[in-house]
Design an enzyme around this catalytic site. Sequence first.
Site, short mmCIF file in Angstrom:
data_model
loop_
_atom_site.label_atom_id
_atom_site.label_comp_id
_atom_site.label_asym_id
_atom_site.label_seq_id
_atom_site.Cartn_x
_atom_site.Cartn_y
_atom_site.Cartn_z
N LYS A 1 1.48 -1.02 0.09
CA LYS A 1 -0.14 -0.08 0.14
C LYS A 1 1.07 1.34 -0.22
O LYS A 1 2.10 1.23 0.68
CB LYS A 1 -0.92 -0.25 1.61
N SER B 1 -9.22 -0.83 7.25
CA SER B 1 -9.54 -0.46 5.66
C SER B 1 -8.71 -2.13 5.11
O SER B 1 -7.98 -2.14 4.09
CB SER B 1 -8.68 0.76 5.73
N SER C 1 -9.54 1.55 2.77
CA SER C 1 -9.08 2.14 1.50
C SER C 1 -7.59 1.33 1.14
O SER C 1 -7.24 1.80 0.09
CB SER C 1 -8.24 3.23 3.14
N1 GLN Z 1 -13.60 3.69 6.38
C1 GLN Z 1 -12.54 4.19 7.59
C2 GLN Z 1 -12.45 6.13 7.48
O1 GLN Z 1 -12.88 6.44 6.47
C3 GLN Z 1 -11.81 3.57 8.13
C4 GLN Z 1 -10.19 4.18 7.11
C5 GLN Z 1 -8.75 3.21 7.84
O2 GLN Z 1 -8.89 1.94 8.04
N2 GLN Z 1 -7.98 2.86 7.44
O3 GLN Z 1 -11.98 6.02 8.00
#
Ligand code: GLN
Length: 488
Positions: free
Chosen positions: A79, A178, A154
């Site tokens: 990532k 995410s 994400s």
């Molecule tokens: N969807 C969640 C957010 O927008 C989690 C994101 C994540 O785990 N990085 O914060």
Amino acid sequence: MDLLTKSLDELHLMLVKREISSKELTERFLKRVCSVEAGVQAFLQVNREDALARAEEADQKIAAGAEIGILEGIPMALKDNLCTAGIKTTCGSKILENFVPPYNAEVTERLAKAGAVLIGKLNMDEFAMGSSNENSGFYPVKNPWDLERVPGGSSGGSAAAVAAREVAYSLGSDTGGSIRQPASFCGVVGLKPTYGAVSRFGLVAFASSLDQIGPLTKTVRDNAHVLNVIAGHDPKDSTSVPYSKPDYTGFMINSVQGLRIGVPKEFFAQGLNPEVEQVIRKALSTYEKMGAEIGECSLPHMEYALPVYYIIATAEASSNLARYDGVKYGFRAEAEDMIEMYKRTRAQGFGEEVKRRIMLGTYALSSGYYDAYYLKAQKVRTLIRQDFAKIFEDFDVIISPTAPTVAYKLGERSDPLAMYMGDVYTIPVNLAGLPSISVPAGFAGGLPVGLQIIGRHFDEGRLYQAAYAFEQSTDFHKAVPALSGEVL
Ligand code: GLN
């Protein structure tokens, strides 16, 4: 069987027996990337030459008769919020578009030492803020099962690249879901380790008390192999815990006899798609047939998890992202004076969602509101943690859906609040710092559904055992999306 679909053990054996070279293997994966990337767009960057050079090193070692590790010579990707020395790390943001870190993240370093072949950096929501990858500062990733749908986020690039068989495995990060939610949407295995199990050194910080790095893989056993390499104490991260790390592959035991599974009633309430629920109920009955004991449990403070998360995560983000000011890193806007330069850099460099969160977080931390929002949220966080601790007095693991729905269409959730709701089952786990894994549990309308297994702190082994036994009794993890006409 095509090389791309083989497990880490199988690929490792082929390398050891010299049935294939790492260079050939790397070229096969790079060819796959070329043939599917126009559609999937999981990568922000492919580092062909670097990858082939690393493959060459592995081949030389094998030719010299040296012993090689399980990940040695096998292609993977990271990532783009994981620092890679000499290789651009953008965090999916224009503000870091040209940032080349001078050092490796600890996980990057451990994988490099293990001889892993890094073939590129994976697309993501900007600063890991999002659930669909539509917040990428560059272009959204598409779901390999249906290119009109989101891959989740994400770590959407990390999940899509594994699902599309562009890499053997990948790493993602999980602050509120995410790793697990995109794993669910893309039909792969994704683990969020216990907070403190994997070093965050060199992970671009979003919300430091919630962020964890973890592996996305095709199978549970592959996942354990990768965790073996990346987990363990690191003095460079003060939140890294010096625990005694077991060999996680030792938990591939095909039995859940007597395992006590708690099913939180709040997770099966309003908002859960009926077809997803059906898949999860069926999985639970599979567990029951295998000898597990299933009982209902409760997370009484679950309704506060989302608001608590969006105060704590935004507060931490507003502080962490203060460093992007046009002076220290990457992008700098033109301006007459310094203050104007700061303002324009941040206004032009950050995307909408990132700005929204910086504003929310700054507000929650401002004097006069700190006690009402931030401190209160921290107290409720403790209550949520205690809810879990209470459940684990009676149960070994908790099972739930990973997400309330399957992958939705790009552009379908334009309201940020609707998007935030997609993380209701994963966010409480981060607030409590617990480990949790998402495994493929079936399909609804042709799209993958993930099953979430949550465990006690540092009980990843038991999660793997529960996940492995389920995987052995099903075939869902073997399904590969049909892409660009290549039959694998
Ligand atoms: N969807 C969640 C957010 O927008 C989690 C994101 C994540 O785990 N990085 O914060």
